[in-house]
Design a protein around this motif. Structure first.
Motif, short mmCIF file in Angstrom:
data_model
loop_
_atom_site.label_atom_id
_atom_site.label_comp_id
_atom_site.label_asym_id
_atom_site.label_seq_id
_atom_site.Cartn_x
_atom_site.Cartn_y
_atom_site.Cartn_z
N PRO A 125 0.85 -1.20 0.00
CA PRO A 125 0.00 0.00 0.00
C PRO A 125 0.88 1.25 0.00
O PRO A 125 1.98 1.24 0.57
N ALA A 126 0.41 2.34 -0.63
CA ALA A 126 1.23 3.55 -0.77
C ALA A 126 1.73 4.07 0.57
O ALA A 126 2.88 4.49 0.69
N LYS A 127 0.88 4.00 1.61
CA LYS A 127 1.26 4.58 2.91
C LYS A 127 2.38 3.80 3.60
O LYS A 127 3.07 4.33 4.47
N ASP A 128 2.54 2.53 3.23
CA ASP A 128 3.57 1.69 3.86
C ASP A 128 4.68 1.29 2.90
O ASP A 128 5.54 0.50 3.27
N ARG A 129 4.65 1.81 1.67
CA ARG A 129 5.58 1.34 0.65
C ARG A 129 7.04 1.59 1.03
O ARG A 129 7.90 0.72 0.85
N GLY A 130 7.32 2.76 1.56
CA GLY A 130 8.71 3.06 1.93
C GLY A 130 9.24 2.08 2.95
O GLY A 130 10.34 1.54 2.80
N LYS A 131 8.44 1.82 3.97
CA LYS A 131 8.85 0.91 5.04
C LYS A 131 9.06 -0.51 4.52
O LYS A 131 10.05 -1.17 4.84
N LEU A 132 8.11 -0.98 3.70
CA LEU A 132 8.18 -2.36 3.23
C LEU A 132 9.33 -2.57 2.24
O LEU A 132 10.03 -3.58 2.30
N VAL A 133 9.53 -1.62 1.32
CA VAL A 133 10.67 -1.75 0.40
C VAL A 133 11.98 -1.62 1.17
O VAL A 133 12.97 -2.27 0.85
N ALA A 134 11.99 -0.80 2.22
CA ALA A 134 13.20 -0.64 3.03
C ALA A 134 13.56 -1.90 3.80
O ALA A 134 14.68 -2.02 4.30
N PHE A 135 12.62 -2.86 3.92
CA PHE A 135 12.99 -4.17 4.49
C PHE A 135 14.15 -4.79 3.71
O PHE A 135 14.97 -5.51 4.27
N TYR A 136 14.15 -4.54 2.41
CA TYR A 136 15.23 -5.06 1.56
C TYR A 136 16.58 -4.51 2.05
O TYR A 136 17.54 -5.27 2.22
N GLN A 137 16.64 -3.20 2.30
CA GLN A 137 17.88 -2.60 2.80
C GLN A 137 18.20 -3.10 4.20
O GLN A 137 19.36 -3.36 4.52
N PHE A 138 17.17 -3.27 5.05
CA PHE A 138 17.40 -3.81 6.38
C PHE A 138 18.06 -5.18 6.29
O PHE A 138 19.00 -5.49 7.02
N ASN A 139 17.57 -6.02 5.39
CA ASN A 139 18.15 -7.35 5.24
C ASN A 139 19.56 -7.30 4.65
O ASN A 139 20.38 -8.17 4.95
N ILE A 140 19.83 -6.30 3.82
CA ILE A 140 21.21 -6.13 3.34
C ILE A 140 22.15 -5.92 4.51
O ILE A 140 23.19 -6.59 4.63
N HIS A 347 25.17 6.71 6.33
CA HIS A 347 24.76 5.96 5.14
C HIS A 347 23.47 5.19 5.41
O HIS A 347 22.54 5.20 4.59
N ALA A 348 23.39 4.53 6.56
CA ALA A 348 22.25 3.66 6.86
C ALA A 348 20.95 4.43 6.93
O ALA A 348 19.92 3.98 6.41
N ILE A 349 20.97 5.60 7.53
CA ILE A 349 19.73 6.36 7.71
C ILE A 349 19.39 7.17 6.47
O ILE A 349 18.23 7.56 6.27
N GLY A 350 20.37 7.40 5.59
CA GLY A 350 20.15 8.18 4.39
C GLY A 350 20.08 7.33 3.14
O GLY A 350 19.06 6.72 2.84
N GLN A 351 21.19 7.28 2.39
CA GLN A 351 21.22 6.54 1.13
C GLN A 351 20.80 5.09 1.29
O GLN A 351 20.08 4.54 0.46
N GLY A 352 21.28 4.45 2.36
CA GLY A 352 20.98 3.04 2.55
C GLY A 352 19.49 2.77 2.64
O GLY A 352 18.98 1.83 2.04
N ALA A 353 18.77 3.62 3.38
CA ALA A 353 17.33 3.42 3.55
C ALA A 353 16.53 3.85 2.33
O ALA A 353 15.45 3.32 2.07
N VAL A 354 17.07 4.80 1.55
CA VAL A 354 16.27 5.47 0.53
C VAL A 354 16.46 4.90 -0.87
O VAL A 354 15.50 4.77 -1.64
N ILE A 355 17.69 4.53 -1.27
CA ILE A 355 17.99 4.32 -2.69
C ILE A 355 17.06 3.32 -3.38
O ILE A 355 16.47 3.62 -4.42
#
Length: 439
Positions: A125-140, A347-355
């Protein structure tokens, strides 16, 4: 929402394998150079760098299977590539065989940066998209931490401890591949292939069956426009998302993040730390990375992408300048690790979470995989070139000059965030396409 969360989490585990594969080589770095008596140039470009060139190829061509066989099936093949890379690297009897199997793992890394964010963005869902896609970065970053910890625990298992370091990745690769069978295909991908009944079934499982007609209408219109125009991300109307994807990927690597992750032990030893202390400091890097990535995941849908990039850019500039000063002024001991912990936090809070969130959002549905491929290719070409040069650059111009260059590049990133980067928080993928495409 619970099902979507679980599916997103399973898909994001491709990021765990990505992070583990990227960093596990750092524990074997000097052991392999000594074992095969390699020059700095050969070691950097072949033994260490070949995985990154595999990543480049995976990023360039990963959009093809992601579009043709689907996000889910591509994610499964990624797990298989990681599994065989781990086994082959551990059993290699020479630098060329080792490099070949590392190349295979690199293919998995490159393809994962396309398939996983695309899949998650399309089910979220649009409201949670950032958080859910950022799971990928969390797992990285979780993979990075576990790789650092694994290297430390396996450092004394014998003369060939590097084989255990490289081979242990086969276990999570197998588990991930099995778990992928439990997730459904992306409903947006199914609709783009006119498999409406399958898409409707997935949306029903997600509790979003009411969105079927509107989603189908938008994707049919998207497909019709693509067919009429013979669409490509390189057409003039897609110039804005193309430039945005290029610049965020460009600045990601010009921070020096992959150079640092690949050579963390070497950098700490250059700063005067012993090998065991360097390995422990690397674990500290993994912990800081994990904690601040969690913070980024928590904040990305609250503060937005731009605010996190502002915070990260300022943190980069401060930390990289301090690291450069430490090498210029020969500060020894704990100073360099502390400054590098600050660098990793930025890096983690900026580029890492966002890219990966940002690139997965800015292209229209029918070009999402192609756009992801372009952004990932830019990212990984630079990620292949820069770490390959690090041993040579450290031995010629010195670590201080290298880190000062990275600091200067982050000033330019700050300008990019201020004047070019749009905010994408809370906007549907279809609305973002309309906003960014200039017809």
């Amino acid at each position: 929402m619970r099902k979507i969360f679980i599916w997103a989490l399973v898909a994001s585990l491709a990021g765990f394998l990505f992070g583990f594969d990227t960093v596990v080589i750092s524990g074997a770095d000097k052991k392999l150079q000594t074992l095969w008596n390699s020059s700095d140039a050969f070691h950097g470009t072949v033994v260490m760098g070949m995985a990154l060139w595999g990543t480049v190829i995976g990023a360039i061509f990963g959009g093809i299977p992601t579009n043709r066989i689907g996000r889910k099936n591509t994610l499964l093949w990624i797990g298989i590539l990681f599994f065989f890379s781990a086994i082959g690297s551990a059993l290699a009897n020479g630098p060329y065989v080792f490099a070949a199997f590392r190349f295979v793992g690199g293919l998995g890394v490159g393809a994962s940066t396309i398939a996983a964010p695309a899949y998650i963005s399309e089910i979220a869902p649009a409201k949670d998209r950032g958080k859910l896609v950022a799971f990928y970065q969390f797992n990285i970053v979780l993979g990075i931490l576990i790789a650092f910890l694994s290297n430390y625990l396996l450092r004394n298992v014998g003369e060939n401890s590097w084989r255990w370091m490289m081979g242990v990745q086969a276990f999570p690769s197998f588990i991930y591949s099995v778990l992928i069978f439990s997730i459904p295909k992306s409903p947006r991908w199914l609709l783009s292939k006119n498999r409406d009944e399958e898409a409707k079934s997935v949306l029903q499982r997600m509790g979003l069956e009411a969105d079927f007609e509107e989603m189908k209408k938008d994707i049919d219109a998207d497909n019709a426009n693509a067919a009429l125009a013979n669409d490509s991300i390189f057409l003039k109307k897609y110039r804005t998302p193309l430039i945005l994807a290029f610049l965020i990927a460009f600045f990601n690597q010009l921070s020096g993040i992959n150079a640092f992750l690949y050579y963390s032990n070497r950098i700490f030893q250059e700063a005067g730390l012993g090998e065991s202390t360097a390995l422990l400091s690397s674990i500290g890097i993994g912990v800081v990375n994990l904690v601040f990535t969690l913070l980024g995941v928590f904040l990305i849908d609250r503060l937005g992408r731009k605010i996190l990039m502002y915070i990260g850019s300022v943190g980069y500039i401060i930390s990289l300048t301090l690291v450069a000063m430490a090498f210029f002024l020969h500060w020894q001991g704990i100073m360099v690790p502390v400054f590098l912990f600050l660098f990793i936090a930025a890096h983690a809070i900026g580029q890492g979470a966002v890219i990966w969130v940002f690139i997965s959002e800015i292209f229209p549905n029918h070009l999402r995989a192609s756009g992801q491929a372009f952004g990932s290719t830019t990212h990984w070409i630079l990620a292949a070139i820069i770490p390959s040069l690090i041993p040579f650059l450290f031995s010629t111009i010195g670590a201080g000059v290298v880190f000062l260059f990275f600091a200067i590049m982050m000033v330019f990133q700050l300008f990019f965030v201020a004047f070019l980067m749009p905010e994408t928080k809370g906007i549907s993928l279809e609305e973002l396409s309309k906003k960014l495409i200039k017809n």
